[in-house]
Scaffold this motif. Structure first.
Motif, PDB file in Angstrom:
ATOM      1  N   LYS A  22       0.986  -1.167   0.082  1.00 38.78           N
ATOM      2  CA  LYS A  22      -0.030  -0.129  -0.154  1.00 38.78           C
ATOM      3  C   LYS A  22       1.492   1.088   0.163  1.00 38.78           C
ATOM      4  O   LYS A  22       0.717   1.966  -0.885  1.00 38.78           O
ATOM      5  N   MET A  23       1.986   1.327   1.247  1.00 40.75           N
ATOM      6  CA  MET A  23       2.850   2.378   0.487  1.00 40.75           C
ATOM      7  C   MET A  23       3.971   2.855  -0.176  1.00 40.75           C
ATOM      8  O   MET A  23       2.981   3.361  -1.079  1.00 40.75           O
ATOM      9  N   LEU A  24       4.227   1.771  -1.276  1.00 33.97           N
ATOM     10  CA  LEU A  24       4.292   2.042  -2.428  1.00 33.97           C
ATOM     11  C   LEU A  24       3.278   2.118  -3.402  1.00 33.97           C
ATOM     12  O   LEU A  24       3.854   2.784  -4.426  1.00 33.97           O
ATOM     13  N   LEU A 155      -0.225   8.476  10.448  1.00 30.80           N
ATOM     14  CA  LEU A 155       1.234   8.740  10.259  1.00 30.80           C
ATOM     15  C   LEU A 155       1.801   7.683  11.201  1.00 30.80           C
ATOM     16  O   LEU A 155       2.145   7.996  12.089  1.00 30.80           O
ATOM     17  N   SER A 156       3.242   7.652   9.999  1.00 29.40           N
ATOM     18  CA  SER A 156       4.030   6.473  10.428  1.00 29.40           C
ATOM     19  C   SER A 156       5.442   6.214  10.047  1.00 29.40           C
ATOM     20  O   SER A 156       5.919   7.363   9.650  1.00 29.40           O
ATOM     21  N   LEU A 175       8.917   4.405  -0.846  1.00 27.83           N
ATOM     22  CA  LEU A 175       7.884   4.315   0.397  1.00 27.83           C
ATOM     23  C   LEU A 175       7.103   4.924   0.534  1.00 27.83           C
ATOM     24  O   LEU A 175       6.490   5.215   1.086  1.00 27.83           O
ATOM     25  N   GLN A 176       8.441   6.456   0.831  1.00 28.67           N
ATOM     26  CA  GLN A 176       7.560   7.486   1.661  1.00 28.67           C
ATOM     27  C   GLN A 176       6.234   8.120   0.687  1.00 28.67           C
ATOM     28  O   GLN A 176       6.884   8.249  -0.888  1.00 28.67           O
ATOM     29  N   ASN A 177       5.077   9.019   1.756  1.00 33.18           N
ATOM     30  CA  ASN A 177       4.178   9.378   1.108  1.00 33.18           C
ATOM     31  C   ASN A 177       3.912  10.085   1.975  1.00 33.18           C
ATOM     32  O   ASN A 177       4.466  10.752   3.106  1.00 33.18           O
ATOM     33  N   ARG A 178       2.256  10.597   1.848  1.00 29.42           N
ATOM     34  CA  ARG A 178       1.855  11.676   2.641  1.00 29.42           C
ATOM     35  C   ARG A 178       1.810  11.255   4.432  1.00 29.42           C
ATOM     36  O   ARG A 178       1.202  11.621   5.023  1.00 29.42           O
ATOM     37  N   TYR A 179       1.533   9.731   4.418  1.00 28.86           N
ATOM     38  CA  TYR A 179       1.090   9.060   5.847  1.00 28.86           C
ATOM     39  C   TYR A 179       2.470   8.068   5.930  1.00 28.86           C
ATOM     40  O   TYR A 179       2.685   7.677   7.284  1.00 28.86           O
ATOM     41  N   ILE A 180       3.524   8.101   5.395  1.00 33.84           N
ATOM     42  CA  ILE A 180       5.057   7.570   5.339  1.00 33.84           C
ATOM     43  C   ILE A 180       5.849   8.564   5.485  1.00 33.84           C
ATOM     44  O   ILE A 180       6.658   8.948   3.928  1.00 33.84           O
TER      45      ILE A 180
END
Length: 336
Positions: A22-24, A155-156, A175-180
Motif C-alpha cells: 500500500k505504501m508503495l 502517520l508513521s 516508500l515515503q508518501n503523505r503518511y509515511i
C-alpha cells in the motif's frame, strides 16, 4: 537500476507485506510493482479483486494483475529493489529456487523482524552467507510501524538502515508518501537486532499482563528492556554510534510492547493466561516472531556471556516450559 524509477518486487503476502505494498502504491516513484504470492488461490483473488483475502483485506492494492507471480525467483529477476517480507521461519522456503546470481546488482531490503531459525542468523547475515550479497547492497527496515495503522493511513515513521546511504535513500524514495516519513542510519546490525529483541520484550509484557501485572510494572519492565537491548547491540557491534532512545530502538519497543495491534504482546498475553505455545499459535493464526527469536537470541546471549534476565525469563517459559507465574516472580527481583 533505473535511477529515477526502479521496479520494486515484494516477496511475501502477510499483513506487513500488504501494508508495504500500500505504501508503495501510494507513492509514484517506482516504475512498477511486482508481487510474489505463495498460494495460488490468494493470487487469483488478488488478480481479480485487488485485495489480499487473508490480511488487511479492506486495503485496495495498486498492483498490475500481470505482475503477480507464484515464482519468487521471477519477481527477484524482474526487480531493481527486492523487499523480503516473509516470517523469518519461512524465508528459506520462499527462496528455495533462488540463486545467488538472481540477487546481483540489486538493492535487497529486509523487512523481516526476526532471526532465521535453522541458521540462527539475522536476515542480513543470512543473505550474505547464503547468497553472497554484499552488506552494502542490503537495507534493513525498522519501525515503529504497525501494518494495521499503515492500512488506515495513520502517520508513521520508518528507519532505513544501510552501510550505503545512497541505497537507503533510494528505498526511502519509493516508500515515503503523505503518511509515511523516513529517516536513514548506518546502524544495520543495531536496527535489525533491535527489531528482533523488541518482539521478545513485547512477549514478556504480554505474559505479565496475562498474569495480572499492571501498568506500573509494565513501565518498569520496558525501561529495563531498553537497557538490555542497549547492552546487547553494543556487544554485537560496539563500533557503530547509536542513540538507543531513537525511534528505531525505543520507539519500536514501545509500540510493540503496548499496542493493541502487537501480535507478540497478544501471544504473550495468552501464555500468561495459561495457553500452551501450540494452542496460542493455533488460535492466533499469525506468526509471533518473538517466539522463534527467543531461542536464537538465547544462544547469542550465552555466546557473549551477557546478563539479560528478561530474555532469559521468556526463554525459560516458552522453551523449558517453566511456570510463567514463578519465572516472572523471580524476574521482579532482578529489575530496577
Amino acid at each position: 537500476m533505473e535511477e529515477s524509477r526502479p521496479s520494486v518486487g515484494m516477496i511475501g503476502s502477510g499483513s506487513w507485506a500488504t501494508a508495504m505494498l500500500k505504501m508503495l502504491g501510494d507513492n509514484t516513484s517506482s516504475k512498477e510493482l511486482l508481487w510474489w504470492i505463495r498460494k495460488e488461490e490468494d493470487l487469483a483473488y488478488v488478480r481479480q479483486y485487488k485485495h489480499n483475502p487473508t490480511y488487511l483485506s479492506a486495503v485496495e492494492l495498486k498492483v498490475n494483475p500481470e505482475n503477480l507471480y507464484q515464482s519468487a525467483r521471477t519477481v527477484i529477476q524482474k526487480s531493481d529493489i527486492v523487499i523480503l517480507n516473509t516470517p523469518s521461519a519461512y524465508l528459506e522456503v520462499a527462496l528455495q529456487d533462488v540463486e545467488a546470481a538472481d540477487f546481483e546488482d540489486k538493492i535487497i531490503v529486509s523487512a523481516i523482524k526476526g532471526i532465521v531459525p535453522g541458521d540462527n542468523l539475522i536476515v542480513g547475515e543470512y543473505l550474505q552467507r547464503n547468497y553472497q550479497i554484499p552488506l552494502e547492497n542490503i537495507v534493513v527496515v525498522g519501525g515503529p510501524c504497525h501494518a494495521e495503522e499503515v492500512s488506515l493511513e495513520k502517520l508513521s515513521y520508518l528507519t532505513l538502515a544501510a552501510k550505503n546511504n545512497d541505497n537507503a535513500l533510494r528505498v526511502a524514495a519509493v516508500l515515503q508518501n503523505r503518511y509515511i516519513k523516513t529517516v536513514t542510519t548506518s546502524d544495520v546490525f543495531g536496527v535489525e537486532y533491535g527489531a528482533v529483541l523488541k518482539n521478545i520484550y513485547a512477549l514478556a509484557g504480554g505474559i505479565c499482563h496475562g498474569l495480572g501485572y499492571g501498568d506500573n510494572f509494565q513501565a518498569v519492565l520496558v525501561s529495563n528492556a531498553i537497557r538490555e537491548m542497549e547492552k546487547f547491540v553494543f556487544a554485537i557491534d560496539a563500533e557503530e554510534s547509536r542513540d538507543i532512545n531513537a525511534s528505531a530502538y525505543l520507539g519500536d519497543l514501545l509500540v510493540t510492547a503496548y499496542s493493541q495491534f502487537s501480535r507478540n504482546r497478544t501471544f504473550g498475553n495468552m501464555i500468561g493466561k495459561g495457553y500452551t505455545v501450540q494452542s496460542a499459535q493455533l488460535e492466533m493464526n499469525m506468526v509471533a516472531e518473538g517466539y522463534y527469536a527467543s531461542a536464537c537470541i538465547q544462544n547469542i546471549i550465552q555466546q557473549y556471556g551477557l546478563d539479560m534476565p528478561i530474555c532469559d525469563t521468556v526463554y525459560q517459559i516458552l522453551y523449558n516450559k517453566q511456570s510463567a507465574a514463578s519465572e516472572v516472580v523471580k524476574l521482579t527481583e532482578k529489575l530496577s
